[in-house]
Scaffold this active site. Structure first.
Site, PDB file in Angstrom:
ATOM      1  N   LYS A  98      44.147  44.307  38.009  1.00 50.26           N
ATOM      2  CA  LYS A  98      44.627  44.945  39.010  1.00 50.26           C
ATOM      3  C   LYS A  98      44.848  46.306  39.266  1.00 50.26           C
ATOM      4  O   LYS A  98      44.285  47.242  40.013  1.00 50.26           O
ATOM      5  CB  LYS A  98      45.456  44.427  40.022  1.00 50.26           C
ATOM      6  N   HIS A 226      58.800  41.823  33.794  1.00 47.91           N
ATOM      7  CA  HIS A 226      58.663  43.396  33.967  1.00 47.91           C
ATOM      8  C   HIS A 226      59.218  43.942  33.936  1.00 47.91           C
ATOM      9  O   HIS A 226      59.514  44.486  35.157  1.00 47.91           O
ATOM     10  CB  HIS A 226      57.006  43.335  35.399  1.00 47.91           C
ATOM     11  N   GLU A 303      50.960  43.048  29.389  1.00 47.10           N
ATOM     12  CA  GLU A 303      49.734  43.550  30.524  1.00 47.10           C
ATOM     13  C   GLU A 303      49.941  44.688  30.558  1.00 47.10           C
ATOM     14  O   GLU A 303      49.847  45.272  31.263  1.00 47.10           O
ATOM     15  CB  GLU A 303      50.766  42.218  31.723  1.00 47.10           C
TER      16      GLU A 303
END
Length: 456
Positions: A98, A226, A303
């Site tokens: 993304k 996250h 990530e």
């Protein structure tokens, strides 16, 4: 593929470098499609990305088409990957597509063995298209459309995240062989872009979710979190890893075989960040040793997105229009500041293009003059605007700048994250063309990493 250098003619450079590197890629069974389809420059030793930018600007200045453009330094991406592997040796990167989804970038990361964090059907399609095994993909979106869940199932993508009971029900009905990862909420991390408002299960709901998964015959294999963008406290990683360990213990009550910890993203992409990547890595490594030591049969992934690409892309924009407004003698601030007028500069890229990241509070890119002005020039209150007809298309205001001219170029560093992917064609303005660059040494590193990955 173009070849840039300083000591040979263009023809000589093309003859020497193109043949050698095409041969090198074929010898190592690396496809050249994503290179041949892109504006890619192989830079010989001593030739920098700034040299390439100057070359493009000089060529554009000979024409009337002085369009904005981007340069992606793939060598910077390779260096970041090597540093990640060295600094977080137990953590495997799953690049967040993304953040920046241009094909040469994701293909190079794939060649080096990176996994991929995909958040949509289109992102999965892109990563599958470049030949990545679905085992290297995690569908890291806790709110998935049913058709996308079915697409993931048909594509062989099994790992996906969830944070609520209804998502488990959807998955059980449409992808019963999925390997689910429970995303937990973090405690306040003082991040500039907190994720908890939209994603993450509170710890007091996790036991119920794990039991629900067991009753639905859905396999839960791990935990993810996250900390958000712009995290100012690296200790939040340690706290989140400790929380994940608690959830692992809960999962054992329901016979879930937990084998994966996903520590998410939030890693800084520049050395100017308030908290360095190395500080975060030290906290993560210590917490892993405490809660998930080696030999615990738990794979750890992350990530990273902006970490890889923020500093790798530079934007060059041209001043296409200018307006001077006379002032009624406001107060002057500083010896060089001239209060008699202010300047409006209109650029050929703006909020609906590369600067869209400003809408998401991701920080302001670093401005550099292409031609450094004289230090004696007076400074005027200035504002920078994009090319569209929307009065909201303002890039910056209250800047004290020397007087600039129509046709001048400005450079913006650190524009690789959440810029290209969020650009639009509003008012008919298209996103800037992207030039990619890399050195022969970086190519050699890519090939070495590819061989190591294939042999592992």
């Amino acid at each position: 593929m173009n070849v840039a250098g300083k000591s040979q003619t263009a023809a000589e450079q093309g003859t020497v470098f193109t043949r050698n590197f095409v041969a090198l890629f074929h010898q190592n069974k690396v496809t050249m499609d994503y290179i041949q389809e892109s504006d890619f420059t192989m830079m010989e030793e001593g030739f920098t990305v700034r040299d390439l930018i100057d070359k493009i600007i000089n060529e554009a200045s000979q024409t009337e088409e002085r369009d904005a453009f981007l340069v992606g330094d793939m060598e910077e991406v390779v260096k970041k990957h090597l540093h990640f592997l060295k600094t977080l040796p137990r953590v495997k990167p799953f690049y967040a597509v993304k953040c920046n989804n241009v094909k040469p970038l994701v293909k190079i990361l794939a060649e080096m063995g990176s996994g991929f964090d995909c958040a949509s059907k289109a992102e999965i399609e892109l990563i599958k298209e470049i030949g990545v095994n679905p085992e290297r993909i995690i569908y890291a979106n806790t709110c998935k459309q049913i058709s996308s869940i079915k697409f993931a199932a048909n594509s062989g993508v099994q790992m996906m995240t969830f944070d609520n009971e209804l998502e488990l029900v959807k998955v059980s009905e449409n992808h019963p062989k999925a390997k689910m990862v429970l995303r937990i909420a973090n405690k306040d991390s003082n991040s500039s872009n907190d994720m908890n408002a939209k994603f993450g299960a509170p710890l007091n709901t996790c036991r119920h979710l794990l039991e629900t998964a067991k009753n639905l015959n859905i396999e839960v294999i791990g935990v993810s979190f996250h900390v958000g963008i712009g995290c100012l406290d690296p200790q939040i990683y340690a706290q989140s890893i400790a929380d994940a360990h608690l959830v692992f213990n809960m999962a054992s009550e329901f016979q879930h075989k937990m084998t994966l910890l996903d520590i998410g993203g939030g890693f800084p992409g520049t050395v100017e960040a308030k908290i360095s990547f190395e500080e975060i890595a030290a906290v993560v490594n210590s917490a892993l040793d405490t809660y998930f030591p080696e030999g615990s049969a738990v794979d750890v992934i992350a990530e990273p997105g902006r970490y890889y690409v923020l500093s790798a892309f530079t934007l060059a924009v041209n001043i296409i229009a200018k307006k001077i407004v006379q002032q009624d003698a406001p107060e002057s601030h500083g010896e060089r500041n001239n209060p008699c007028k202010s300047a409006f500069y209109y650029l050929n890229d703006g909020i609906y293009g590369t600067f869209s990241r400003l809408l998401f509070l991701c920080g302001y890119p670093k401005l550099i003059f292409h031609k450094e002005p004289s230090p004696e020039q007076p400074l005027y209150m200035s504002s920078l605007w994009g090319p569209t007809c929307d009065p909201m298309d303002q890039i910056a205001e209250h800047l004290y700048l020397p007087e600039l001219c129509i046709g001048d170029w400005l450079l913006y560093y650190n524009v690789g994250a959440y810029t290209i992917v969020t650009s639009s064609t509003f008012n008919g303005f298209h996103p800037p063309h992207i030039h990619f660059a890399m050195s022969p040494k970086a190519w050699e590193d890519v090939l070495l990493l590819k061989r190591r990955f294939e042999q592992a």
